[in-house]
Design an enzyme around this catalytic site. Structure first.
Site, mmCIF file in Angstrom:
data_model
loop_
_atom_site.group_PDB
_atom_site.id
_atom_site.type_symbol
_atom_site.label_atom_id
_atom_site.label_comp_id
_atom_site.label_asym_id
_atom_site.label_seq_id
_atom_site.Cartn_x
_atom_site.Cartn_y
_atom_site.Cartn_z
ATOM 1 N N PHE A 72 0.831 -1.205 0.000
ATOM 2 C CA PHE A 72 0.000 0.000 0.000
ATOM 3 C C PHE A 72 0.870 1.261 0.000
ATOM 4 O O PHE A 72 0.652 2.182 -0.782
ATOM 5 C CB PHE A 72 -0.930 0.012 1.221
ATOM 6 N N GLU A 94 4.056 1.677 -0.806
ATOM 7 C CA GLU A 94 4.890 1.826 -2.000
ATOM 8 C C GLU A 94 4.057 2.216 -3.220
ATOM 9 O O GLU A 94 4.390 3.163 -3.930
ATOM 10 C CB GLU A 94 5.643 0.529 -2.274
ATOM 11 N N VAL A 95 2.959 1.512 -3.441
ATOM 12 C CA VAL A 95 2.140 1.743 -4.636
ATOM 13 C C VAL A 95 1.443 3.102 -4.594
ATOM 14 O O VAL A 95 1.429 3.829 -5.581
ATOM 15 C CB VAL A 95 1.106 0.602 -4.802
ATOM 16 N N ASN A 96 0.890 3.459 -3.452
ATOM 17 C CA ASN A 96 0.085 4.680 -3.373
ATOM 18 C C ASN A 96 0.882 5.945 -3.102
ATOM 19 O O ASN A 96 0.463 7.033 -3.510
ATOM 20 C CB ASN A 96 -1.004 4.518 -2.307
ATOM 21 N N PHE A 97 2.015 5.828 -2.410
ATOM 22 C CA PHE A 97 2.743 7.035 -2.002
ATOM 23 C C PHE A 97 4.246 6.973 -2.290
ATOM 24 O O PHE A 97 4.971 7.887 -1.931
ATOM 25 C CB PHE A 97 2.507 7.321 -0.508
#
Length: 163
Positions: A84, A86-89
């Protein structure tokens, strides 16, 4: 005695399950943030990552401490939390394993923070930010509502690095 301890006397496990003794950060300025993936303040991950990327060459350590203590806003396991973030922020700064940050079960670092900073310094929601000086002492802290891009936060980062 708590006054003799510093933040560098505590240890976590990393989100990947490896020992993360804070003594590894001794002599560096550190910002510790209790985090959660499903909170209204979760977008602060982006600002924290920006601060870390701008200042890691100055020795700054940003440390996220996931916790599910507030309204169940960090329900995921370690793999879900890492993905979460890494992918989102684009979070690249270190994250600890999920721990308690309040109450009797709180990680010992958060008990220490409460003793050092007083009752109001204890996390009362996600994204409380704790500034630890190069000497391991609590220098200042900010509640959830102070964003990483605010002038007050940025000034405190500069002071911490100079510190």
């Amino acid at each position: 005695m708590a006054k003799d301890k510093t933040a560098f006397d505590f240890e976590f496990q990393s989100l990947k399950g490896k020992p993360m003794p804070l003594k590894e950060f001794a002599g560096k300025p550190v910002i510790i943030v209790n985090t959660a993936s499903k909170c209204g303040f979760t977008p602060q991950y982006k600002g924290l990552e920006d601060v870390w990327r701008r200042h890691k060459a100055d020795g700054l350590v940003m440390l996220g401490v996931p916790s599910n203590d507030f309204a169940g806003q960090e329900p995921g396991d370690a793999m879900e939390i890492a993905e979460f973030c890494e992918v989102n922020f684009g979070v690249d700064f270190p994250l600890t394993e999920k721990v308690h940050v309040k109450g009797a079960e709180a990680h010992p670092l958060f008990h220490w923070i409460g003793k050092e900073g007083g009752f109001l310094a204890k996390p009362r929601w996600n994204f409380y930010k704790y500034f630890i000086g190069r000497d391991g002492r609590l220098k200042t802290w900010f509640s959830s509502v102070t964003t990483p891009d605010s002038a007050k936060f940025q000034s405190a980062v500069s002071n911490l690095i100079k510190g």
